[in-house]
Design an enzyme around this catalytic site. Structure first.
Site, PDB file in Angstrom:
ATOM      1  N   ARG A  12       0.814  -1.215   0.000  1.00  0.00           N
ATOM      2  CA  ARG A  12       0.000   0.000   0.000  1.00  0.00           C
ATOM      3  C   ARG A  12       0.845   1.261   0.000  1.00  0.00           C
ATOM      4  NH1 ARG A  12      -2.544  -3.991  -0.825  1.00  0.00           N
ATOM      5  NH2 ARG A  12      -4.713  -4.354  -0.250  1.00  0.00           N
ATOM      6  N   ASP A  60      17.123   4.564  25.552  1.00  0.00           N
ATOM      7  CA  ASP A  60      16.408   5.114  26.720  1.00  0.00           C
ATOM      8  C   ASP A  60      16.908   4.370  27.955  1.00  0.00           C
ATOM      9  OD1 ASP A  60      13.225   6.562  26.904  1.00  0.00           O
ATOM     10  OD2 ASP A  60      14.297   5.865  28.668  1.00  0.00           O
ATOM     11  N   CYS A 186       6.843  15.745  31.515  1.00  0.00           N
ATOM     12  CA  CYS A 186       5.439  15.314  31.558  1.00  0.00           C
ATOM     13  C   CYS A 186       5.038  14.846  32.949  1.00  0.00           C
ATOM     14  CB  CYS A 186       5.207  14.187  30.572  1.00  0.00           C
ATOM     15  SG  CYS A 186       5.415  14.672  28.864  1.00  0.00           S
ATOM     16  N   CYS A 244      26.255  25.971  15.508  1.00  0.00           N
ATOM     17  CA  CYS A 244      26.443  25.752  14.070  1.00  0.00           C
ATOM     18  C   CYS A 244      27.048  26.926  13.330  1.00  0.00           C
ATOM     19  CB  CYS A 244      25.132  25.340  13.407  1.00  0.00           C
ATOM     20  SG  CYS A 244      23.957  26.676  13.183  1.00  0.00           S
TER      21      CYS A 244
END
Ligand SMILES: [Zn+2]
Length: 254
Positions: A12, A60, A186, A244
């Site tokens: 698909r 993690d 959170c 940067c």
């Protein structure tokens, strides 16, 4: 290159012009590094594994807790107290055994990032603290790797692509500064599950787009879960950026 089962599995998305067989081959040749395995990484990693990314590296140092399950939708109740990187790795391997998934149960540091970012095709920052975000950005700038950044808290989401393959691209520090203050996690502020889902899903889509050769706009996108609206802000390279600035000059001199 793909067997019949793989052609059916990916059929698909192979139908979509922007992917096609060439894009599918690019996905299967790619390595995506996902830093953090929480609410952003859960949907992002599921979609990337489903799409047939060749290699996924998950990092993690935390374990799955009951209070994570409302938003970290890849995890199951039986995985509580498992390291998140390993729990997510298990789910991805069940979803798509074609994908080579490596779980790194550790807090990422500069030396580790140096190795892993260098070897990655695209980096997803799904972490939850500024110190990690800055370290990931620094490594992405150093190696010129595209960085797909997501964040969410309460009902608000943020999303940005720093395509550091492009010389004129802004980096994370151009937009957010170089500091590491102001962390609001959170577990202190709260989060509504689908808000991280929206942002993490967008991170997966951006990674797929970058891997099949799309050039994405340099925008910081802010999602308001109360109104379901997005605001877009143009991002520009900061000539005084501590990370940067001078990158283009260094490349020319190299
Ligand atoms: Zn910068």
């Amino acid at each position: 290159m793909f067997n019949d089962e793989q052609l059916e599995r990916y059929s698909r998305q192979l139908m979509v012009n922007e992917v096609d067989l060439a894009g599918q081959e690019a996905l299967s040749a790619a390595r995506v590094l996902i830093v953090g395995c929480g609410g952003l990484a859960n949907p992002a990693a599921l979609y990337l594994a489903g799409a047939g990314i060749g290699q996924l590296v998950l990092a993690d140092d935390d374990v799955v807790e009951l209070s994570n399950l409302h938003r970290q939708v890849a995890f199951r109740g039986g995985q509580i107290q498992q390291p998140k990187a390993e729990a997510l790795c298990d789910q991805l391997q069940q979803l798509n055994p074609d994908v080579d998934v490596r779980a790194c149960v550790q807090r990422v540091d500069a030396a580790w990032l140096d190795q892993e970012v260098c070897d990655a095709s695209v980096v997803l920052d799904c972490s939850d603290n500024f110190a990690t975000r800055q370290a990931v950005n620094q490594a992405c700038v150093r190696y010129g790797k595209p960085l797909v950044s997501g964040a969410a808290i309460r009902m608000d989401g943020q999303f940005a692509v720093f395509d550091l393959r492009q010389r004129e691209a802004a980096c994370y520090a151009c937009v957010y500064g170089g500091g590491t203050d102001g962390d609001l996690a959170c577990n202190q502020a709260g989060i509504v599950g689908p808000v991280v889902g929206v942002v993490g899903t967008l991170q997966a889509l951006a990674a797929i787009q970058l891997l099949v050769g799309a050039v994405l706009p340099q925008r910081l996108q802010l999602f308001d879960g109360r109104t379901l609206e997005w605001r877009n802000m143009i991002m520009r390279q900061d000539p005084a950026c501590p990370v940067c600035s001078g990158r283009a000059n260094r490349e020319e001199g190299a």
